[in-house]
Design an enzyme around this catalytic site. Structure first.
Site, PDB file in Angstrom:
ATOM      1  CG  HIS A 264      -2.127  -1.114   1.099  1.00 43.63           C
ATOM      2  ND1 HIS A 264      -3.137  -1.046   2.000  1.00 43.63           N
ATOM      3  CD2 HIS A 264      -2.157  -2.037   0.365  1.00 43.63           C
ATOM      4  CE1 HIS A 264      -3.893  -2.093   1.501  1.00 43.63           C
ATOM      5  NE2 HIS A 264      -3.519  -2.600   0.586  1.00 43.63           N
ATOM      6  CD  GLU A 266      -2.258   4.143   2.684  1.00 40.53           C
ATOM      7  OE1 GLU A 266      -3.529   4.557   3.367  1.00 40.53           O
ATOM      8  OE2 GLU A 266      -1.923   3.471   2.169  1.00 40.53           O
ATOM      9  CB  CYS A 291      -6.876  -0.362   4.551  1.00 42.66           C
ATOM     10  SG  CYS A 291      -5.144  -1.029   4.719  1.00 42.66           S
ATOM     11  CB  CYS A 294      -2.369   1.442   5.960  1.00 46.60           C
ATOM     12  SG  CYS A 294      -1.643   0.392   4.331  1.00 46.60           S
TER      13      CYS A 294
END
Length: 364
Positions: A264, A266, A291, A294
């Site tokens: 992801h 992040e 999410c 993360c």
């Protein structure tokens, strides 16, 4: 601030200018020009005033200039004041104005059938015979696509307005909700700046599901950026590298996340910066709300604030985690740019003192 308004005849340029003068104290600037173009003439060739007489009480008298350079010089000397002009007659005028950092170009348009009806109303008020629809269309094409280059100005405008709005009060309400005078249109505020960088980072994403970008900031300095996609030395997601993302059925509603090979945005930003560099006081900007997976990592590395633009389906879970961990979470929505249909804005917010003008006024 200097706002330039361009667009076709009877699209609503003067109505937007009057709104800025009436509601926000802008002063009008005018450029002298030569012969009246054919699009602004009646069937007999007489010049037709665009719209009726202005009804603005106490409106400042327009200041007139011989050239775009003179107008730019005046606006530059008084750069802290607010000006508006509809004197955008060709591309060279925009070229002159665009050199200044306080200039914003707004383009306004409407269906040609609506603009023709508005022009017929203007002719009627002036007791003149209007051109036929065919004549109006041919004149309009010559006006926009001829040597002036007016048609190309839409691509240079920060804001493009579609104005089929039927009355002045609804037009003003739509413009009010857009906040045309937001100073971040000239110089982005920090949130706007960092979120723009996050959105730019997202364009590098190779994930087949969604493009997410992230920027990690401390003391208003960028520490790292990230976007989602498969790990280094692994085939890109958009080239088949992640089976889950390339299988629409298995990735629906967050199913099968444990089999996803994509890192992801992040995570990439956190990995790039490292916990020791992040320290306290760091802010994470992301174009999509993180999410839950993360969010756990964001809490662990000591991020103190998360700013996002678009919602995600597990926002509530992430918000609860951040609240418990003492991490501030907020959503930032920059002022609208690009193409905006004013009819979609109707009823969102009406300024105080709107008067319910008739339909023909919205196109003058």
């Amino acid at each position: 601030m200097l706002i330039g308004i361009c667009g076709g005849i009877c699209a609503g340029k003067r109505s937007v200018q009057d709104y800025l003068i009436q509601e926000h104290g802008f002063a009008p600037l005018v450029l002298r020009r030569g012969e009246t173009p054919s699009i602004e003439r009646s069937a007999s060739g007489s010049a037709v005033p665009e719209g009726g007489p202005s009804k603005l009480n106490g409106a400042p008298k327009p200041q007139t200039f011989a050239s775009a350079v003179d107008m730019v010089d005046h606006a530059t000397q008084h750069w802290q004041e607010k000006f508006v002009t509809t004197s955008i007659y060709d591309e060279s005028i925009v070229d002159a104005l665009a050199h200044r950092p306080f200039f914003v170009l707004v383009h306004i348009d409407a269906p040609i059938s609506i603009r023709w009806q508005r022009f017929k109303d203007c002719c009627a008020r002036a007791s003149l015979t209007p051109p036929t629809l065919e004549q109006f269309v041919l004149r309009n094409d010559d006006h926009l696509y001829g040597p002036s280059g007016l048609a190309t100005l839409a691509s240079r405008a920060q804001i493009k307005l579609l104005n089929s709005t039927s009355s002045i009060d609804r037009l003003h309400g739509s413009l009010h909700s857009l906040n045309l005078t937001d100073q971040s249109r000239i110089r982005p505020a920090w949130d706007h700046y960092f979120m723009t960088l996050a959105s730019l980072a997202a364009r590098r994403s190779n994930c087949m599901r969604r493009q997410v970008g992230c920027v990690l900031v401390r003391e208003k300095r960028v520490m790292s950026t990230g976007y989602n996609g498969t790990p280094r030395n692994v085939t890109n997601c958009n080239e088949g590298g992640c089976p889950r993302c390339n299988n629409a059925a298995s990735s629906k509603g967050g199913l099968g996340l444990s089999t996803c090979l994509c890192i992801h945005a992040e995570e990439n930003a956190l990995l790039e910066a490292g916990r020791e560099r992040i320290g306290g006081g760091a802010v994470l900007y992301c174009n999509t709300c993180p999410c839950l997976t993360c969010s756990i990592k964001i809490v662990q590395v000591g991020i103190t604030e998360v700013v996002f633009s678009q919602s995600y389906y597990m926002d509530a879970e992430a918000a609860n985690l951040f609240k418990e961990a003492g991490v501030r979470l907020r959503q930032f929505s920059p002022p609208k740019e690009g193409l905006v249909n004013l009819c979609d804005q109707e009823g969102l917010s009406l300024p105080v003192g709107t008067s319910g003008e008739t339909a023909q006024g919205a196109g003058s």
